[in-house]
Design an enzyme around this catalytic site. Sequence first.
Site, PDB file in Angstrom:
ATOM      1  N   SER A 405     -91.284  15.103 -17.068  1.00  0.00           N
ATOM      2  CA  SER A 405     -91.066  15.149 -15.622  1.00  0.00           C
ATOM      3  C   SER A 405     -92.098  16.005 -14.908  1.00  0.00           C
ATOM      4  CB  SER A 405     -89.671  15.702 -15.326  1.00  0.00           C
ATOM      5  OG  SER A 405     -89.534  17.010 -15.854  1.00  0.00           O
ATOM      6  N   HIS A 426     -91.961   8.277 -16.179  1.00  0.00           N
ATOM      7  CA  HIS A 426     -90.901   9.228 -15.836  1.00  0.00           C
ATOM      8  C   HIS A 426     -89.713   8.480 -15.244  1.00  0.00           C
ATOM      9  CE1 HIS A 426     -89.356  12.724 -13.162  1.00  0.00           C
ATOM     10  NE2 HIS A 426     -88.684  12.647 -14.285  1.00  0.00           N
ATOM     11  N   GLU A 438     -91.663   6.749 -12.210  1.00  0.00           N
ATOM     12  CA  GLU A 438     -93.032   7.178 -11.895  1.00  0.00           C
ATOM     13  C   GLU A 438     -93.940   6.756 -13.044  1.00  0.00           C
ATOM     14  OE1 GLU A 438     -92.638  11.117  -9.109  1.00  0.00           O
ATOM     15  OE2 GLU A 438     -92.187  11.383 -11.242  1.00  0.00           O
ATOM     16  N   ASN A 476     -90.984  15.579  -8.240  1.00  0.00           N
ATOM     17  CA  ASN A 476     -90.764  16.999  -8.537  1.00  0.00           C
ATOM     18  C   ASN A 476     -91.750  17.897  -7.797  1.00  0.00           C
ATOM     19  OD1 ASN A 476     -88.618  16.414 -10.152  1.00  0.00           O
ATOM     20  ND2 ASN A 476     -89.707  16.632 -12.085  1.00  0.00           N
TER      21      ASN A 476
END
Length: 569
Positions: A405, A426, A438, A476
């Site tokens: 991540s 991800h 992702e 993130n």
Amino acid sequence: MNARASAATVGIVGLGTIGTALARRLVDAGHPVLVKEVRPEAAERLHRIFDGSGADRGRIRLVADWAGLAPADVVVEAVPERRETKVEVLRALDRVCPPGTVLASSAAALSLTDLAAASGRPGRLVGLHLALPTAGLAEIGRTVMTDDTALDAVCALADGIGLRRVTVGDRAGLISTALLFGFLNQAVDMYDQRFAGRDDIDAAMRYGCGLPLGPLQLLDLIGTDTACDILGVLSARWSEPALQPARRLRHMALAGLLGRKSGRGFYDYRETPDRAAAPARTAPDAAPLRTVGIVGTGTMATGIAEVLVKGGFPTVLVGRTDARAKAARDAVAASTARAVRRGKLTEEERAAALERLVPSGDLVQLADRDLVIEAIAEDLDVKKQLFRRLGELCRPGALLATTTSSLPVIECGLASGRPEDVIGLHFFNPAPLMRLVEVIPSLETSAHHTGTARQLCLRLGKHPVQCADHPGFIVNALLFPYLNGAVRLTESHYATADEIDDVMKLGCGYPLGPFELLDIIGLDISLSIQRVLHDADRQPRSVPAPLLGHLVAAGRAGRKSGAGFRVYG
């Protein structure tokens, strides 16, 4: 004022986005509304906004000069976030309004104390801030000089037009602006530096975080000029260079690309039906995938395995032992059984999916796979050890993917000895439910593997977004500084976790408040990701909030441990 709040006459100065939203609410609630707007098209704009019943039109009236606002019990200034503009308005109101009139400022970042002092009636100025025109909550700002009667009047007004409210002190950005605009500015920087495309950034935050609008879409709604004004004030008040408006944002404001109100911003809102739609990004030389392997037995590994077998892929799931691998298969069996009970899957589909899933305790079972997905602990050294083994074991040309991540994909690729074959995929938890994936090619990942990864996501019914291999990727990188900022805000005792959650949910349309989300993600995981982000930029603003570390050290990791920012069970 309290006794007759429902009938109070309200003045509004400025029919911008927030002024218009307030005017709509006031008219709907039965308030007589007086509007002062300097733009020449004000009458036409007012007619467009209130083209409903005659009663509505009768309750709102455009006034020609400042004296026309004198009958109002409360006057709200909703002009641009510039001190000189707001002070000019407030002083004009002080000259014409009776001493008892309450002045309310929509200031998002400017000092309410400074505005109150400059207004000429410091005790009668109160902040009334809506983060967005659709907000269901108002932040009521007070200063050390605010009269209780003035505060009560504005609180009663907010209640009367159906707004929840949080009362806060005079701090730059209050709650919503302080948390929202850093996030928006960072999204522009990400786009400007080509870490990810416009559509991918917005889709990532919608599908990954459940936001009603992506950050660039939201900036178009707010207005790039307004955003620049607010960020400039925040940057100056906090002495924070990172809050200086992003270069692209400044240039767009200068060029008149203001967003929805000008017809163009990050997106084009003009009516151009004959204009051909932009072609969808296609991936070159996408290779077909037939067989897949997964390494890992945790929640993410089992979730991805479920997605793959339901998508028709024969899948080997490898754990450290046969027993752990079989337990992971049992978890998939239990999850798919729940899907059958909910009517999301038939019993026949479930049986066929489970038939495709083979558990094993031996990595050698992955040697002939077209794709191998690593879904083990978020520890770079451990991942690199695994990729060294996969690089030796897997067939030439097989695609190797990491579900990290936030860690560098390139390091996994280099460890494998075949970085052109390694990519980041991800998935978001829970993988069977979350649409977003992702796709992160490193500098060495081959173009045909990138294409293959994107095609895989589409075949699985996921929405792929592509981004550069930089810490945090899209979601993130944007989400955790916002969460860290929320922790710092409550750490300072400016607002409680409940108040901050309410403001972000009801004021900004977020599906979860930051503290609710932190407890779901896990405070230990959140702390780890924030440390990765800080290691990457070494900026003071990215240092993990001390309170986060204290809670983790105390064993309060969130819902999974029974306590985090809140206590569960």
